[in-house]
Design a protein around this motif. Structure first.
Motif, PDB file in Angstrom:
ATOM      1  N   ALA A 103      -3.900  -2.546  -9.280  1.00 32.32           N
ATOM      2  CA  ALA A 103      -2.946  -2.929 -10.458  1.00 32.32           C
ATOM      3  C   ALA A 103      -1.640  -2.618  -9.777  1.00 32.32           C
ATOM      4  N   VAL A 104      -1.392  -1.517  -9.377  1.00 31.74           N
ATOM      5  CA  VAL A 104       0.057  -1.234  -8.728  1.00 31.74           C
ATOM      6  C   VAL A 104       0.308  -2.326  -7.672  1.00 31.74           C
ATOM      7  N   SER A 105      -0.695  -2.498  -6.829  1.00 32.31           N
ATOM      8  CA  SER A 105      -0.111  -3.750  -5.938  1.00 32.31           C
ATOM      9  C   SER A 105       0.179  -4.755  -6.269  1.00 32.31           C
ATOM     10  N   PHE A 106      -0.408  -5.173  -7.400  1.00 30.80           N
ATOM     11  CA  PHE A 106      -0.256  -6.653  -8.169  1.00 30.80           C
ATOM     12  C   PHE A 106       1.075  -6.540  -8.546  1.00 30.80           C
ATOM     13  N   VAL A 107       1.604  -5.401  -9.249  1.00 29.67           N
ATOM     14  CA  VAL A 107       2.917  -5.459  -9.622  1.00 29.67           C
ATOM     15  C   VAL A 107       3.928  -5.472  -8.468  1.00 29.67           C
ATOM     16  N   GLY A 108       3.624  -4.708  -7.423  1.00 29.41           N
ATOM     17  CA  GLY A 108       4.274  -4.820  -5.982  1.00 29.41           C
ATOM     18  C   GLY A 108       4.412  -6.169  -5.729  1.00 29.41           C
ATOM     19  N   TYR A 109       3.459  -7.030  -5.655  1.00 28.71           N
ATOM     20  CA  TYR A 109       3.551  -8.444  -5.242  1.00 28.71           C
ATOM     21  C   TYR A 109       4.172  -9.317  -5.918  1.00 28.71           C
ATOM     22  N   CYS A 110       4.324  -9.010  -7.358  1.00 30.47           N
ATOM     23  CA  CYS A 110       5.151  -9.640  -8.188  1.00 30.47           C
ATOM     24  C   CYS A 110       6.634  -9.532  -7.898  1.00 30.47           C
ATOM     25  N   ILE A 111       7.067  -8.288  -7.585  1.00 30.42           N
ATOM     26  CA  ILE A 111       8.356  -7.853  -7.178  1.00 30.42           C
ATOM     27  C   ILE A 111       8.791  -8.636  -5.653  1.00 30.42           C
ATOM     28  N   ALA A 112       7.657  -8.538  -4.887  1.00 31.04           N
ATOM     29  CA  ALA A 112       7.974  -8.839  -3.436  1.00 31.04           C
ATOM     30  C   ALA A 112       8.246 -10.314  -3.252  1.00 31.04           C
ATOM     31  N   GLY A 113       7.661 -11.166  -4.356  1.00 29.21           N
ATOM     32  CA  GLY A 113       7.932 -12.655  -4.159  1.00 29.21           C
ATOM     33  C   GLY A 113       9.227 -13.038  -4.665  1.00 29.21           C
ATOM     34  N   PHE A 114      10.144 -12.004  -5.220  1.00 27.98           N
ATOM     35  CA  PHE A 114      11.608 -12.323  -5.394  1.00 27.98           C
ATOM     36  C   PHE A 114      12.501 -11.609  -4.636  1.00 27.98           C
ATOM     37  N   VAL A 115      12.187 -10.199  -4.322  1.00 25.25           N
ATOM     38  CA  VAL A 115      13.052  -9.430  -3.623  1.00 25.25           C
ATOM     39  C   VAL A 115      12.794  -9.594  -2.128  1.00 25.25           C
ATOM     40  N   GLN A 116      11.716  -9.717  -1.548  1.00 23.43           N
ATOM     41  CA  GLN A 116      11.352 -10.112  -0.239  1.00 23.43           C
ATOM     42  C   GLN A 116      12.005  -9.049   0.792  1.00 23.43           C
ATOM     43  N   ASN A 117      11.885  -7.899   0.597  1.00 22.03           N
ATOM     44  CA  ASN A 117      12.289  -6.825   1.304  1.00 22.03           C
ATOM     45  C   ASN A 117      11.264  -5.784   1.436  1.00 22.03           C
ATOM     46  N   ALA A 118      10.650  -5.401   2.470  1.00 26.14           N
ATOM     47  CA  ALA A 118       9.324  -4.675   2.850  1.00 26.14           C
ATOM     48  C   ALA A 118       9.743  -3.286   2.260  1.00 26.14           C
ATOM     49  N   TRP A 119      10.802  -2.635   2.536  1.00 24.37           N
ATOM     50  CA  TRP A 119      11.032  -1.310   2.361  1.00 24.37           C
ATOM     51  C   TRP A 119      11.308  -1.044   1.121  1.00 24.37           C
ATOM     52  N   ALA A 120      12.024  -1.967   0.460  1.00 23.57           N
ATOM     53  CA  ALA A 120      12.382  -1.736  -1.256  1.00 23.57           C
ATOM     54  C   ALA A 120      10.979  -2.053  -1.819  1.00 23.57           C
ATOM     55  N   VAL A 121      10.125  -2.977  -1.521  1.00 21.90           N
ATOM     56  CA  VAL A 121       8.698  -3.175  -2.313  1.00 21.90           C
ATOM     57  C   VAL A 121       7.867  -1.829  -2.072  1.00 21.90           C
ATOM     58  N   LEU A 122       7.732  -1.679  -1.132  1.00 19.19           N
ATOM     59  CA  LEU A 122       7.066  -0.551  -0.692  1.00 19.19           C
ATOM     60  C   LEU A 122       7.482   0.990  -1.343  1.00 19.19           C
ATOM     61  N   ILE A 123       8.651   1.178  -1.295  1.00 20.72           N
ATOM     62  CA  ILE A 123       9.142   2.380  -2.109  1.00 20.72           C
ATOM     63  C   ILE A 123       8.900   2.149  -3.545  1.00 20.72           C
ATOM     64  N   ILE A 124       9.226   1.071  -4.056  1.00 21.61           N
ATOM     65  CA  ILE A 124       9.167   0.914  -5.470  1.00 21.61           C
ATOM     66  C   ILE A 124       7.426   1.103  -5.778  1.00 21.61           C
ATOM     67  N   SER A 125       6.601   0.333  -5.296  1.00 23.36           N
ATOM     68  CA  SER A 125       5.127   0.667  -5.421  1.00 23.36           C
ATOM     69  C   SER A 125       4.834   2.206  -5.144  1.00 23.36           C
ATOM     70  N   LEU A 126       5.215   2.967  -3.966  1.00 22.70           N
ATOM     71  CA  LEU A 126       4.844   4.088  -4.091  1.00 22.70           C
ATOM     72  C   LEU A 126       5.439   4.904  -5.243  1.00 22.70           C
ATOM     73  N   VAL A 127       6.426   4.688  -5.680  1.00 23.67           N
ATOM     74  CA  VAL A 127       6.916   5.559  -6.974  1.00 23.67           C
ATOM     75  C   VAL A 127       6.155   5.246  -8.022  1.00 23.67           C
ATOM     76  N   LEU A 128       5.932   3.979  -8.173  1.00 24.29           N
ATOM     77  CA  LEU A 128       5.038   3.762  -9.569  1.00 24.29           C
ATOM     78  C   LEU A 128       3.543   4.194  -9.224  1.00 24.29           C
ATOM     79  N   LEU A 129       2.892   4.404  -8.062  1.00 20.03           N
ATOM     80  CA  LEU A 129       1.759   4.799  -7.820  1.00 20.03           C
ATOM     81  C   LEU A 129       1.817   6.346  -8.310  1.00 20.03           C
ATOM     82  N   CYS A 130       2.742   7.237  -7.758  1.00 26.97           N
ATOM     83  CA  CYS A 130       2.927   8.460  -8.180  1.00 26.97           C
ATOM     84  C   CYS A 130       3.039   8.641  -9.582  1.00 26.97           C
TER      85      CYS A 130
END
Length: 497
Positions: A457-484
């Protein structure tokens, strides 16, 4: 019924029955029978012939499948030898002195799983056989051990450039450098990266939820199995030598890793002048693993006899005992391969890829998230991650996406394949994890599912963001924060001490 929704019914029947009845053999067989009836338009005689001719015999005649079965039997034999030589017992005593807590045991199991990144089958069975005595002594449930094994096997292999999975991905993508695409996609492989992060967070914060919480609570009181079949070590796992040392476990494992790597690069042409990376990309993993494991077995036997911890007779007795130890996973794999093959004949892949191709246009920004969900569904239904990205990757590459979005979408496909494989009770990796932990298979599936679904579920949200942001570090940090945040919320509001 070809290439329609009905093509997905047989695996779904098997999965649902397995979860309801907690009995995997009959559930898989009913799924096989259903698929055969669909293929033959309910002609009972033809269906009976199909079950064996196009089903069991065809799946067991596959060279790759036979290679994996050889690898399993040899690995089982090596595990029996390590136990007979007293290596596992010696390691258990050493680990008990060095590892003082359950938390340390869990982290050590995770670390060993992360180190064995060459192949997921090898990972599952090696980590299980090495760490099982240690986790048992620290009252870690077999279900938790199976989760740790499964959650490090495929995810670690999927982010390791030198692994059988990287080789499989590189081999699927034609007309371009598949290994370069694989490496570029690693930072966007959210499910694999977040699963590894989740293990660390769950261990450090002492979080257990869903059925796993019950298993862990019971394990702390001495019941490692909780429910279902209690899989116990048989006589083949008893030491016959009192001379065993830690080297009697470490040496075979190191030799096995080295021989398997050599076997894989040999099949990829390394000794004919090919580069190391390309030889991994072009290797025949089942052949390489079976060749490497046999070489490691011979070296291990010579090592034990020369150290006089085992006699030649002891070593020969390990062969049938090792085979017996692997009967359950071999049976489940044979049923799962047969079901997967018959499902393929029903056109499940064509049905899913047709839906995907029809909906891809005009949804560019959401494409990674859509691919992720489709890959999960296909891998969960068929029990194969390799088959999933083998079907979807050529389609993704053929859409002509701009560079960075193509990499993100490829990563989403690979992540979804791992996730669906991770969740599916008919996945060979899931079966191997149960075998490695000597845990009831359905217990492993039911306890693991909530953890995998949360990360998905967290990964799905991350990919929704990644399709528009397209920055690996930003997407990964946002996803990790959401997971925590999600795990902290579960610990704060849903877990009572």
């Amino acid at each position: 019924m070809y290439a329609t929704f009905w093509s997905l019914v047989p695996p779904l029947v098997a999965i649902i029955l397995a979860l309801i009845t907690k009995e995997v053999y009959s559930s898989l067989f009913i799924g096989i029978v259903t698929a055969a009836l669909f293929i033959t338009n309910f002609n009972v005689v033809s269906a009976y012939t199909t079950i064996f001719g196009d089903g069991f015999i065809a799946s067991l005649a596959d060279a790759g499948h036979v290679g994996i079965l050889i690898f399993l039997v040899i690995l089982g034999t090596i595990v029996v030898l390590m136990n007979k030589a007293g290596g596992s017992a010696a390691y258990g005593k050493w680990a008990q002195e060095k590892i003082k807590s359950r938390k340390g045991t869990l982290l050590a199991t995770f670390a060993l799983g992360a180190l064995i990144f060459v192949d997921d089958y090898f990972n599952c069975l090696t980590v299980g056989s090495v760490m099982r005595p240690v986790t048992d002594k620290h009252n870690v449930s077999r279900a938790k051990l199976a989760y740790l094994i499964d959650a490090t096997a495929a995810p670690v292999c999927m982010i390791a450039p030198i692994s059988s999975w990287a080789a499989a991905v590189a081999g699927v993508v034609e007309g371009t450098d598949g290994l370069t695409l694989f490496i570029s996609a690693i930072p966007y492989n959210l499910y694999s990266l977040l699963t590894i992060a989740a293990i660390i967070i769950i261990t450090l914060w002492d979080i257990d939820f869903g059925p796993m919480k019950t298993h862990e609570a019971n394990a702390k009181n001495g019941d490692l199995f909780t429910s279902g079949e209690t899989v116990t070590d048989n006589d083949s796992f008893q030491a016959v030598s009192n001379k065993g040392k830690v080297i009697d476990l470490a040496f075979p494992v190191i030799i096995l890793i080295a021989c398997c790597i050599i076997g894989m690069i040999y099949t990829g042409g390394f000794f004919d002048g090919e580069t190391f990376v390309n030889s991994f990309a072009n290797c025949d993993a089942p052949l390489g693993l079976s060749m490497g494991s046999v070489a490691a077995l011979l070296i291990t036997i010579i090592f034990y006899i020369s150290r006089k911890v085992l006699t030649f007779k002891n070593c020969m007795e390990a062969f049938p005992e090792g085979f017996k130890a692997m009967i359950s996973p071999i049976l489940i794999l044979s049923f799962a391969w047969t079901l997967s093959g018959l499902t393929g004949q029903l056109g499940a892949a064509e049905y899913v890829s047709g839906i995907f191709e029809g909906s891809a246009a005009g949804l560019t920004g959401m494409l990674p998230a859509i691919v992720f969900l489709v890959a999960i569904f296909l891998a969960f239904s068929t029990g194969t991650s390799w088959g999933t990205f083998g079907i979807l990757l050529p389609i993704v590459v053929g859409i002509n996406l701009p560079g960075n979005l193509l990499i993100i979408t490829i990563a989403a496909c690979l992540a979804g394949a791992v996730c669906g494989d991770h969740c599916s009770p008919i996945s060979d990796t899931t079966i191997m994890a149960s075998a490695g932990a000597m845990c009831d298979h359905i217990n492993h599936v039911s306890t693991q599912l909530p953890y995998a679904m949360l990360v998905a579920a967290v990964s799905f949200v991350g990919y929704c963001i990644a399709g528009f942001v397209q920055n690996a570090w930003a997407v990964l940090i946002i996803s990790l924060v959401l997971l925590c945040a999600v795990l902290f919320g579960i610990k704060k509001f849903f877990i009572t001490e």
